[in-house]
Design a protein around this motif. Structure first.
Motif, mmCIF file in Angstrom:
data_model
loop_
_atom_site.group_PDB
_atom_site.id
_atom_site.type_symbol
_atom_site.label_atom_id
_atom_site.label_comp_id
_atom_site.label_asym_id
_atom_site.label_seq_id
_atom_site.Cartn_x
_atom_site.Cartn_y
_atom_site.Cartn_z
ATOM 1 N N LEU A 78 44.658 63.441 19.114
ATOM 2 C CA LEU A 78 44.548 63.804 20.523
ATOM 3 C C LEU A 78 43.170 64.302 20.510
ATOM 4 O O LEU A 78 42.323 64.265 21.310
ATOM 5 C CB LEU A 78 45.452 64.692 21.355
ATOM 6 C CG LEU A 78 46.653 64.154 21.142
ATOM 7 C CD1 LEU A 78 47.757 65.478 21.559
ATOM 8 C CD2 LEU A 78 46.966 63.263 22.431
ATOM 9 N N SER A 79 42.711 64.985 19.458
ATOM 10 C CA SER A 79 41.270 65.530 19.498
ATOM 11 C C SER A 79 40.366 64.612 19.236
ATOM 12 O O SER A 79 39.319 64.595 19.813
ATOM 13 C CB SER A 79 41.155 66.430 18.180
ATOM 14 O OG SER A 79 42.165 67.470 18.214
ATOM 15 N N ALA A 130 40.889 61.482 20.241
ATOM 16 C CA ALA A 130 40.772 60.425 21.685
ATOM 17 C C ALA A 130 39.844 61.133 22.543
ATOM 18 O O ALA A 130 38.957 60.595 23.348
ATOM 19 C CB ALA A 130 42.194 60.337 22.043
ATOM 20 N N LEU A 131 39.994 62.874 22.626
ATOM 21 C CA LEU A 131 39.346 63.409 23.682
ATOM 22 C C LEU A 131 37.863 63.417 23.213
ATOM 23 O O LEU A 131 36.906 63.230 24.167
ATOM 24 C CB LEU A 131 39.789 64.905 23.765
ATOM 25 C CG LEU A 131 39.026 65.878 24.362
ATOM 26 C CD1 LEU A 131 39.397 65.455 25.929
ATOM 27 C CD2 LEU A 131 39.685 67.171 24.285
ATOM 28 N N LYS A 166 44.190 67.404 28.263
ATOM 29 C CA LYS A 166 42.878 67.369 28.363
ATOM 30 C C LYS A 166 42.380 65.997 28.143
ATOM 31 O O LYS A 166 41.365 65.473 28.697
ATOM 32 C CB LYS A 166 42.303 68.217 27.226
ATOM 33 C CG LYS A 166 42.564 69.742 27.341
ATOM 34 C CD LYS A 166 41.309 70.352 28.282
ATOM 35 C CE LYS A 166 41.602 71.492 28.855
ATOM 36 N NZ LYS A 166 41.111 72.001 30.041
ATOM 37 N N CYS A 167 43.228 65.239 27.296
ATOM 38 C CA CYS A 167 42.763 63.864 27.044
ATOM 39 C C CYS A 167 43.182 62.971 28.584
ATOM 40 O O CYS A 167 42.003 62.263 28.711
ATOM 41 C CB CYS A 167 43.887 63.192 26.143
ATOM 42 S SG CYS A 167 43.474 63.627 24.532
ATOM 43 N N GLU A 168 43.950 63.257 29.168
ATOM 44 C CA GLU A 168 44.206 62.569 30.251
ATOM 45 C C GLU A 168 43.156 62.785 31.483
ATOM 46 O O GLU A 168 42.668 61.906 32.177
ATOM 47 C CB GLU A 168 45.800 62.956 30.897
ATOM 48 C CG GLU A 168 46.789 61.829 29.950
ATOM 49 C CD GLU A 168 47.924 62.014 30.657
ATOM 50 O OE1 GLU A 168 48.776 61.090 30.434
ATOM 51 O OE2 GLU A 168 48.531 63.270 30.896
ATOM 52 N N VAL A 192 41.843 59.162 28.966
ATOM 53 C CA VAL A 192 42.599 58.447 27.789
ATOM 54 C C VAL A 192 43.947 58.322 28.354
ATOM 55 O O VAL A 192 44.630 58.969 29.211
ATOM 56 C CB VAL A 192 42.739 59.626 26.482
ATOM 57 C CG1 VAL A 192 43.663 58.979 25.497
ATOM 58 C CG2 VAL A 192 41.291 59.997 26.109
ATOM 59 N N ILE A 196 47.771 57.914 27.681
ATOM 60 C CA ILE A 196 48.832 58.158 26.931
ATOM 61 C C ILE A 196 50.186 57.498 27.096
ATOM 62 O O ILE A 196 50.613 57.579 28.406
ATOM 63 C CB ILE A 196 48.618 59.867 26.839
ATOM 64 C CG1 ILE A 196 47.496 60.433 26.573
ATOM 65 C CG2 ILE A 196 50.062 60.177 25.704
ATOM 66 C CD1 ILE A 196 47.663 61.808 26.099
#
Ligand SMILES: Cc1cc2nc3c(=O)[nH]c(=O)nc-3n(C[C@H](O)[C@H](O)[C@H](O)COP(=O)(O)OP(=O)(O)OC[C@H]3O[C@@H](n4cnc5c(N)ncnc54)[C@H](O)[C@@H]3O)c2cc1C
Length: 568
Positions: A20-21, A23-24, A137-139, A143, A145
């Motif tokens: 996740l880190s 991707a972000l 945060k990714c979304e 990103v 998911i």
């Protein structure tokens, strides 16, 4: 079979802190690049729309995440400098550290906390919650998911470059036939695939074997952590206190220790780690944890409280010497599946986050260069070597191996390493490094007769108040798997179970599994046979690691199955 093919640019397998880190960070690097090029502040062309996907086998981001966890915040602070202001769900800063040596009856508090166990400046977190927050945060950063999407196979080009991942089929019954809701898995094609599957990743295992990525490295060794959350009736254990223990109930030949962390709202987070290189075939990591809770000191903390959650997961403890090559054509390994955990500190969240960020940087450069070959992606390994990850791991490179000769030698070795910056004192022959399962001795070596665990756990009673049996605990892991699907635990030769394994080791799968998945039962003709209660599986991977014959292969079940580790 007709399968849908989806073209992405980068696919991250596993929604853990590492991926996740990654991707972000990647989404932000691309956005900043595109904006600066458009504003004329940076030379070159924009990268345009880059599709980044994260697939996760659990029902939601965080559902399969289980950790301690005391987090060293340095990597999260690099990723999101104002993570506290932005509402990162941390439980509490660490306020005080206790280090206890437990004898059978007493708890002796060490006047000094060993430096690796000093946690001042760190945070107690629920990694399940923190991961779910990172997912949000990714979304927000664009990103995609996909929960309930297990990566079932890697896709390779004719030249053995990884070109994506195939997700698991849905709607197959236990006989292997299609049900009415059958949906074939999707082929997600990607320029770069990032494996962040955590310890003993099922795709990582395939990849490492296929491309010999562990050539010249030591075999990875593991521990298992078994954990519960308790609701306490009063403030007897303060929020922010961190206790680590050594000694009871582990025997001196077994690597092990306990933790007790104070979370908010009188929730006690308690667990026990056992090295998966133990020798006694009757050892049961879940039973070790139950014994730990029945120690007078620990029991006093729990009395009158209520156990509310349970879980278990493995930890990759081999460190520096056991890291595989972390890049190949079209693929990178991050976090625990790359072996970045510091086993001396029992900390891997910070290096998982950092490795994800470094992978993102390397992928960003590969996108700019339009080159996804191993030669280009090697940049990732270089940057890991140049970062704080490798110096940190080098300093503790002989820590776990030191315990091969028992607790006291391990402690002396750990102390010596601290002074020498990681040098071993020479009793451990690295050339003879073996995977942990090889350490298990046969029943006869211990003078045991059969598999009756009373021979080791005489006196352990599951009273349903402090100590629980596995089925009660599994209920508190909120595990769900559709029963009508093929077992995802492939035992390659079940004859061995009823013959050699029964005689030699007393079927240790019944004990090392913390979720009562494996059971030896009588068939209609009265012969002993293995029954696999796969729907109990908490996805810890211990069976894949610890089976003495290495005939258990853990593969991903239908998406969405498994535990739900809310708040863990
Ligand atoms: C009991 C225990 C205590 C610990 N205590 C601490 C601590 O106090 N402090 C600390 O810093 N670290 C601690 N750690 C280590 C820390 O939790 C890990 O280092 C960290 O979680 C690693 O992050 P990761 O992203 O690499 O993998 P993980 O957190 O394991 O995440 C991997 C994710 O990938 C998913 N996944 C796996 N395979 C697939 C697949 N094929 N397809 C789709 N999804 C897949 C999993 O479901 C999971 O969500 C502890 C670990 C354990 C087990």
């Amino acid at each position: 079979m007709e399968r849908e093919t989806l073209e992405m640019d980068v696919v991250f397998v596993g929604a853990g802190p590492a991926n996740l880190s990654g991707a972000l960070h990647l989404a932000r690097l691309i956005k900043a690049h595109n904006e600066e090029v458009q504003a004329g502040k940076r030379e070159g062309t924009t990268l345009g729309e880059i599709e980044i996907g994260v697939i996760e086998k659990g029902s939601a981001v965080g559902a399969h995440i289980l950790s301690g966890a005391v987090m060293d915040p340095k990597a999260l602070a690099e990723l999101i400098p104002d993570f506290i202001e932005q509402g990162a769900p941390v439980e509490s800063p660490v306020n005080d550290d206790y280090f206890l040596y437990l004898t059978k009856k007493h708890a002796l508090r060490s006047p000094i906390t060993p430096p690796p166990l000093k946690n001042h400046g760190y945070y107690i977190v629920s990694l399940n919650r923190l991961t779910a927050w990172l997912g949000e945060k990714c979304e927000e950063a664009g990103v995609n998911i996909f929960p309930e999407f297990p990566g079932a196979d890697l896709l390779y080009s004719a030249e053995d470059a990884v070109i994506g991942v195939r997700t698991g089929d849905k709607g197959i019954d236990k006989e292997g036939k299609r049900k009415a809701n059958f949906e074939p898995g999707v082929d997600l094609l990607a320029k770069v695939t990032v494996l962040g599957e955590g310890p003993r990743g099922s795709l990582t295992k395939q990849l490492v074997q296929r491309l010999n990525l562990d050539e010249g490295r030591e075999p990875q060794v593991y521990s298992i952590g078994v954990k519960e959350l308790w609701e306490l009736p009063d403030d007897r254990y303060p929020t922010g206190r961190v206790t680590h223990t050594l000694g009871y109930p582990s025997d001196t030949q077994t690597y092990g220790g306990g933790w007790i962390y104070g979370m908010q709202n009188r929730i006690l987070n308690i667990g026990y780690v056992t090295g998966l290189d133990y020798k006694d075939p009757l050892l049961d990591p879940h039973a070790e944890f139950q014994k730990f809770k029945q120690h007078p000191y620990v029991q006093r903390l729990l009395e009158g409280g209520k156990m509310i959650r349970y879980g278990a997961k493995t930890i990759a403890a081999g460190g520096y010497h056991a890291m595989p090559q972390i890049y190949a054509d079209g693929v990178l390994l991050v976090g625990d599946c790359a072996g970045f955990l510091n086993s001396q500190r029992l900390k891997g969240i910070h290096s998982a986050i950092k490795s994800g960020m470094l992978a993102a940087q390397a992928i960003f450069e590969a996108l700019l260069a339009g080159d996804y070959s191993a030669k280009q992606l090697q940049r990732y390994e270089q940057s890991v070597n140049e970062s704080w990850i490798i110096p940190e791991l080098r300093k503790v490179r002989n820590f776990h191996a030191g315990f091969k000769h028992g607790r006291w030698m391990g402690m002396v070795n750990a102390g010596l390493q601290f002074v020498t910056g990681g040098r071993s004192w020479g009793v451990f022959d690295r050339a003879k490094a073996e995977p942990g399962h090889v350490e298990m001795k046969k029943l006869s070596a211990y003078g045991y007769h059969g598999d009756n665990i009373e021979q080791r756990y005489n006196g352990l009673r599951f009273d349903g108040k402090i100590a629980f049996n596995k089925l009660t605990d599994v209920y508190h892991a909120a595990v769900g798997h559709s029963e009508d699907q093929p077992a995802h635990l492939h035992v390659l030769d079940t004859n061995i179970c009823s013959t050699r394994c029964a005689e030699e080791y007393g079927n240790p799968c019944q004990r090392f599994c913390p979720a009562a998945v494996y059971e030896m039962v009588d068939d209609v003709a009265g012969r002993r046979k293995l029954q696999i209660n796969f729907s109990n599986c908490v996805h810890c991977k211990t069976c894949d690691i610890m089976d003495p014959y290495q005939i258990i292969n853990w593969v991903t079940p239908e998406g969405g199955g498994g535990p739900d580790y809310k708040g863990m």
